[in-house]
Design a protein around this motif. Structure first.
Motif, PDB file in Angstrom:
ATOM      1  N   HIS A  24      53.208  39.688  86.033  1.00  0.00           N
ATOM      2  CA  HIS A  24      54.520  39.270  85.521  1.00  0.00           C
ATOM      3  C   HIS A  24      54.525  39.178  83.996  1.00  0.00           C
ATOM      4  O   HIS A  24      55.159  38.296  83.413  1.00  0.00           O
ATOM      5  CB  HIS A  24      54.961  37.936  86.134  1.00  0.00           C
ATOM      6  N   LEU A  25      53.829  40.119  83.360  1.00  0.00           N
ATOM      7  CA  LEU A  25      53.821  40.236  81.905  1.00  0.00           C
ATOM      8  C   LEU A  25      54.267  41.643  81.525  1.00  0.00           C
ATOM      9  O   LEU A  25      54.132  42.583  82.320  1.00  0.00           O
ATOM     10  CB  LEU A  25      52.426  39.957  81.346  1.00  0.00           C
ATOM     11  N   PRO A  26      54.825  41.823  80.318  1.00  0.00           N
ATOM     12  CA  PRO A  26      55.363  43.137  79.950  1.00  0.00           C
ATOM     13  C   PRO A  26      54.315  44.246  79.999  1.00  0.00           C
ATOM     14  O   PRO A  26      53.183  44.071  79.519  1.00  0.00           O
ATOM     15  CB  PRO A  26      55.868  42.914  78.519  1.00  0.00           C
ATOM     16  N   SER A  63      60.471  33.979  77.473  1.00  0.00           N
ATOM     17  CA  SER A  63      59.017  33.847  77.400  1.00  0.00           C
ATOM     18  C   SER A  63      58.619  32.653  76.555  1.00  0.00           C
ATOM     19  O   SER A  63      59.424  32.088  75.817  1.00  0.00           O
ATOM     20  CB  SER A  63      58.408  35.113  76.791  1.00  0.00           C
ATOM     21  N   ILE A  64      57.361  32.294  76.711  1.00  0.00           N
ATOM     22  CA  ILE A  64      56.698  31.379  75.776  1.00  0.00           C
ATOM     23  C   ILE A  64      55.430  32.068  75.297  1.00  0.00           C
ATOM     24  O   ILE A  64      54.632  32.559  76.109  1.00  0.00           O
ATOM     25  CB  ILE A  64      56.297  30.041  76.416  1.00  0.00           C
ATOM     26  N   VAL A  65      55.260  32.095  73.990  1.00  0.00           N
ATOM     27  CA  VAL A  65      54.013  32.566  73.389  1.00  0.00           C
ATOM     28  C   VAL A  65      53.356  31.375  72.717  1.00  0.00           C
ATOM     29  O   VAL A  65      54.015  30.628  71.983  1.00  0.00           O
ATOM     30  CB  VAL A  65      54.271  33.683  72.364  1.00  0.00           C
ATOM     31  N   GLY A  66      52.080  31.185  72.982  1.00  0.00           N
ATOM     32  CA  GLY A  66      51.356  30.066  72.397  1.00  0.00           C
ATOM     33  C   GLY A  66      50.406  30.507  71.298  1.00  0.00           C
ATOM     34  O   GLY A  66      50.104  31.688  71.134  1.00  0.00           O
ATOM     35  N   SER A  67      49.945  29.524  70.538  1.00  0.00           N
ATOM     36  CA  SER A  67      48.941  29.732  69.491  1.00  0.00           C
ATOM     37  C   SER A  67      48.209  28.414  69.307  1.00  0.00           C
ATOM     38  O   SER A  67      48.775  27.336  69.535  1.00  0.00           O
ATOM     39  CB  SER A  67      49.608  30.158  68.180  1.00  0.00           C
ATOM     40  N   ASP A  68      46.968  28.499  68.893  1.00  0.00           N
ATOM     41  CA  ASP A  68      46.205  27.267  68.646  1.00  0.00           C
ATOM     42  C   ASP A  68      46.495  26.666  67.276  1.00  0.00           C
ATOM     43  O   ASP A  68      45.878  25.662  66.905  1.00  0.00           O
ATOM     44  CB  ASP A  68      44.703  27.546  68.764  1.00  0.00           C
ATOM     45  N   MET A  69      47.438  27.251  66.554  1.00  0.00           N
ATOM     46  CA  MET A  69      47.820  26.710  65.260  1.00  0.00           C
ATOM     47  C   MET A  69      48.332  25.285  65.407  1.00  0.00           C
ATOM     48  O   MET A  69      49.207  25.018  66.236  1.00  0.00           O
ATOM     49  CB  MET A  69      48.909  27.579  64.622  1.00  0.00           C
ATOM     50  N   PRO A  70      47.808  24.327  64.637  1.00  0.00           N
ATOM     51  CA  PRO A  70      48.243  22.936  64.781  1.00  0.00           C
ATOM     52  C   PRO A  70      49.634  22.693  64.201  1.00  0.00           C
ATOM     53  O   PRO A  70      49.994  23.248  63.165  1.00  0.00           O
ATOM     54  CB  PRO A  70      47.180  22.152  64.015  1.00  0.00           C
ATOM     55  N   VAL A  79      56.588  23.163  69.437  1.00  0.00           N
ATOM     56  CA  VAL A  79      55.283  22.889  70.036  1.00  0.00           C
ATOM     57  C   VAL A  79      55.286  23.320  71.498  1.00  0.00           C
ATOM     58  O   VAL A  79      56.343  23.533  72.099  1.00  0.00           O
ATOM     59  CB  VAL A  79      54.896  21.401  69.898  1.00  0.00           C
ATOM     60  N   LEU A  80      54.096  23.429  72.062  1.00  0.00           N
ATOM     61  CA  LEU A  80      53.954  23.894  73.436  1.00  0.00           C
ATOM     62  C   LEU A  80      54.737  23.002  74.398  1.00  0.00           C
ATOM     63  O   LEU A  80      55.409  23.485  75.313  1.00  0.00           O
ATOM     64  CB  LEU A  80      52.472  23.925  73.806  1.00  0.00           C
ATOM     65  N   ARG A  81      54.656  21.705  74.187  1.00  0.00           N
ATOM     66  CA  ARG A  81      55.317  20.733  75.069  1.00  0.00           C
ATOM     67  C   ARG A  81      56.814  20.999  75.185  1.00  0.00           C
ATOM     68  O   ARG A  81      57.361  21.147  76.287  1.00  0.00           O
ATOM     69  CB  ARG A  81      55.049  19.324  74.514  1.00  0.00           C
ATOM     70  N   SER A  82      57.514  21.040  74.060  1.00  0.00           N
ATOM     71  CA  SER A  82      58.964  21.229  74.094  1.00  0.00           C
ATOM     72  C   SER A  82      59.340  22.628  74.568  1.00  0.00           C
ATOM     73  O   SER A  82      60.369  22.820  75.219  1.00  0.00           O
ATOM     74  CB  SER A  82      59.561  20.958  72.716  1.00  0.00           C
ATOM     75  N   SER A  83      58.512  23.609  74.266  1.00  0.00           N
ATOM     76  CA  SER A  83      58.805  24.989  74.678  1.00  0.00           C
ATOM     77  C   SER A  83      58.716  25.142  76.186  1.00  0.00           C
ATOM     78  O   SER A  83      59.542  25.837  76.801  1.00  0.00           O
ATOM     79  CB  SER A  83      57.838  25.956  73.983  1.00  0.00           C
ATOM     80  N   ILE A  84      57.731  24.498  76.809  1.00  0.00           N
ATOM     81  CA  ILE A  84      57.619  24.540  78.267  1.00  0.00           C
ATOM     82  C   ILE A  84      58.826  23.879  78.909  1.00  0.00           C
ATOM     83  O   ILE A  84      59.397  24.393  79.881  1.00  0.00           O
ATOM     84  CB  ILE A  84      56.304  23.869  78.720  1.00  0.00           C
ATOM     85  N   TYR A 107      49.150  34.242  72.360  1.00  0.00           N
ATOM     86  CA  TYR A 107      48.814  34.548  73.750  1.00  0.00           C
ATOM     87  C   TYR A 107      49.991  34.144  74.636  1.00  0.00           C
ATOM     88  O   TYR A 107      50.789  33.272  74.291  1.00  0.00           O
ATOM     89  CB  TYR A 107      47.540  33.811  74.187  1.00  0.00           C
ATOM     90  N   TRP A 108      50.079  34.809  75.784  1.00  0.00           N
ATOM     91  CA  TRP A 108      51.159  34.520  76.710  1.00  0.00           C
ATOM     92  C   TRP A 108      50.935  33.177  77.394  1.00  0.00           C
ATOM     93  O   TRP A 108      49.838  32.882  77.852  1.00  0.00           O
ATOM     94  CB  TRP A 108      51.274  35.592  77.796  1.00  0.00           C
ATOM     95  N   VAL A 109      51.984  32.377  77.453  1.00  0.00           N
ATOM     96  CA  VAL A 109      51.983  31.147  78.237  1.00  0.00           C
ATOM     97  C   VAL A 109      52.824  31.346  79.501  1.00  0.00           C
ATOM     98  O   VAL A 109      52.415  30.961  80.600  1.00  0.00           O
ATOM     99  CB  VAL A 109      52.528  29.965  77.415  1.00  0.00           C
ATOM    100  N   ALA A 110      53.996  31.953  79.350  1.00  0.00           N
ATOM    101  CA  ALA A 110      54.886  32.146  80.498  1.00  0.00           C
ATOM    102  C   ALA A 110      55.855  33.283  80.210  1.00  0.00           C
ATOM    103  O   ALA A 110      56.179  33.556  79.051  1.00  0.00           O
ATOM    104  CB  ALA A 110      55.659  30.867  80.808  1.00  0.00           C
ATOM    105  N   PHE A 111      56.304  33.918  81.286  1.00  0.00           N
ATOM    106  CA  PHE A 111      57.301  34.984  81.175  1.00  0.00           C
ATOM    107  C   PHE A 111      58.192  34.903  82.405  1.00  0.00           C
ATOM    108  O   PHE A 111      57.710  34.716  83.523  1.00  0.00           O
ATOM    109  CB  PHE A 111      56.633  36.360  81.109  1.00  0.00           C
ATOM    110  N   SER A 112      59.490  35.028  82.204  1.00  0.00           N
ATOM    111  CA  SER A 112      60.453  34.922  83.297  1.00  0.00           C
ATOM    112  C   SER A 112      60.787  36.304  83.859  1.00  0.00           C
ATOM    113  O   SER A 112      61.428  37.109  83.177  1.00  0.00           O
ATOM    114  CB  SER A 112      61.741  34.253  82.822  1.00  0.00           C
TER     115      SER A 112
END
Length: 488
Positions: A43-45, A147-154, A121-126, A23-28
């Motif tokens: 602001h998504l493709p 962009s950042i794409v996230g996933s609930d994968m641990p 991980v989400l933290r470092s990607s943000i 899922y989308w987290v952020a897009f520039s």
């Protein structure tokens, strides 16, 4: 055009490893415009297949194909010690788009991952996403974040976190470490191919000299000398200036344990793994110079064929000696601009150094001091200057303000013009750690609005943006002098 070597195992075809339910987290929007990706009102493709591509789950969009993704090997010095072969442990180069290389960070394991899992991980990607775009808006050469794409994968780091893939852009991701890799293998043919590629695509002016490889080295040095001067001028600490983290295009690359200064401490260390302070704020110019020496050593074979080993070493050593001069000129110019000077005078450096020492002694907020200094009226009595209250040694800072105001008057400085000029070089907004941390905590709850808000604010760092004035404030006491780790 990405640098590839057919049949060379240092560039290995590598497919991204899919992540579940991306899922989308952020897009520039700025980066999207750079590479011609159309965005919708959110602001998504517009082309929904970009989610598959930028998550690593697919390789084709309606208008773009990426048939040859790869990871590369490089070598380098880490914390001053030769570490041997390293490489793209969690970065996969998809290919070219609009004269930019598109790379996924966190898209799975590669041949060069060593003991790592290839994930981010989400933290470092943000943090990387926001800082990349912030640095670009500050006018500092940098890789870009798309962009950042996230996933609930641990994914396990210090704790169990969720996965993310950060897509980043650059004209080239070639590093000093790529030169060191081929030099360490004594693979002079590949070393020459690498240098020839850089000259052809990124440094064609080097061909106009009798010594194209020496000129290439000089230009790489100059770019990185200017880059580190710009870091110093905005109070940016990279945190891990290993030779394999240094771009040969003079770009800020590999955002890990970075940080912007809040309270000014000349010896601030932003990376808690940096026990000896090798990469502290005040040592960054020296370390970048050292990394250029690593590059010089790797490039000796390129000059040996024409000059022999000793003369090649002498030529590169002489070129390397220009680094401190280039850095000093850039640093002085940047700080003169920060202080609102329109001319050069002999005592400027002493005046700058006195100010920085006073700021260090009183732990003055670096960004806010310079921003507020622009409002100063040049004929204001010293006793009425509110910025004096930031300093412990009132007598010392009063003497500095006396000299500073005299310096302004010596060039007949116009208050209004100077204020505007200083606001163009002294940002109001930087990516402070406490702001990034709040955005991360919200995102971990699936609320990405704070990431979007910060991106908007940091994309216009020199504008007042009164509705976001609270984002320019110094951090609360419990967030002062935060250090972060390499997984941050």
């Amino acid at each position: 055009m990405a640098f590839t070597l057919s049949g060379n195992d240092a560039c290995q075809a590598t497919l991204p490893t899919p992540i579940p339910n991306p899922y989308w987290v952020a897009f520039s929007p700025s980066s999207a415009k750079l590479v011609g990706i159309d965005l919708d009102e959110n602001h998504l493709p517009v082309d929904k297949t970009w989610l598959e591509v930028l998550s690593g789950n697919g390789l084709n969009t309606a208008n773009h194909q990426f048939p040859n993704p790869m990871a590369t090997a490089y070598s380098g010095h880490q914390f001053g010690v030769w570490a041997g072969q390293l490489g793209d442990g969690r970065a996969i180069l998809l290919g070219d788009i609009a004269s930019q290389e598109l790379q996924l960070k966190g898209a799975g394991i590669t041949r060069f991952s060593r003991m790592g899992d290839g994930r981010a991980v989400l933290r470092s990607s943000i943090r990387e996403f926001l800082c990349s775009e912030s640095m670009h808006a500050l006018g500092i050469p940098t890789t870009r974040a798309l962009s950042i794409v996230g996933s609930d994968m641990p994914v396990r780091r210090e704790t169990l976190e969720t996965a993310a893939v950060c897509a980043r852009l650059a004209p080239s991701f070639i590093r000093v470490g790529h030169f060191e890799h081929y030099a360490s293998l004594q693979n002079h043919a590949r070393l020459k191919e690498l240098a020839d590629y850089l000259i052809e695509i990124h440094y064609p002016e080097s061909l106009q000299t009798d010594e194209p490889y020496l000129e290439l080295f000089k230009r790489i040095c100059a770019r990185n000398a200017n880059l580190v001067a710009q870091w110093q001028a905005v109070g940016f600490c990279h945190g891990v200036l290993n030779s394999d983290n240094i771009s040969v295009l003079g770009l800020t690359i590999d955002y890990g344990p970075f940080g912007f200064l809040d309270q000014f401490q000349i010896d601030h260390i932003c990376n808690h793994s940096d026990q000896g302070g090798r990469y502290a704020y005040h040592r960054q110019p020296q370390i970048m110079h050292w990394n250029m020496a690593c590059l010089a050593s790797a490039m000796i074979p390129l000059l040996e064929l024409r000059h022999g080993e000793k003369e090649a070493q002498d030529l590169l050593r002489s070129a390397l000696e220009e680094f401190p001069n280039t850095y000093a000129r850039a640093w002085q110019s940047l700080f003169r601009n920060k202080l609102g000077f329109s001319t050069e005078q002999d005592r400027d450096v002493a005046l700058i150094e006195r100010l920085l020492q006073a700021m260090h002694d009183s732990k003055v907020d670096f960004t806010n001091f310079f921003r507020n200094l622009g409002k100063l009226k040049s004929k204001l009595p010293i006793s009425q200057i509110s910025l004096r209250d930031d300093f412990i040694d009132r007598d010392a800072i009063d003497l500095w303000f006396v000299d500073y105001l005299a310096r302004l008057q010596s060039e007949s400085s116009n208050d209004s013009e100077r204020h505007l000029a200083m606001n163009r070089v002294n940002p109001k907004y930087i990516l402070r750690n406490h702001l990034a941390q709040f955005a991360i905590e919200q995102a971990q709850k699936k609320d990405f609005s704070e990431v979007s808000k910060l991106l908007k604010i940091l994309s216009n760092p020199f504008d007042d943006q009164p509705e976001f004035a609270s984002y320019s404030l110094a951090p609360p006491p419990d967030m002062d002098m935060v250090e972060v780790s390499c997984s941050s």
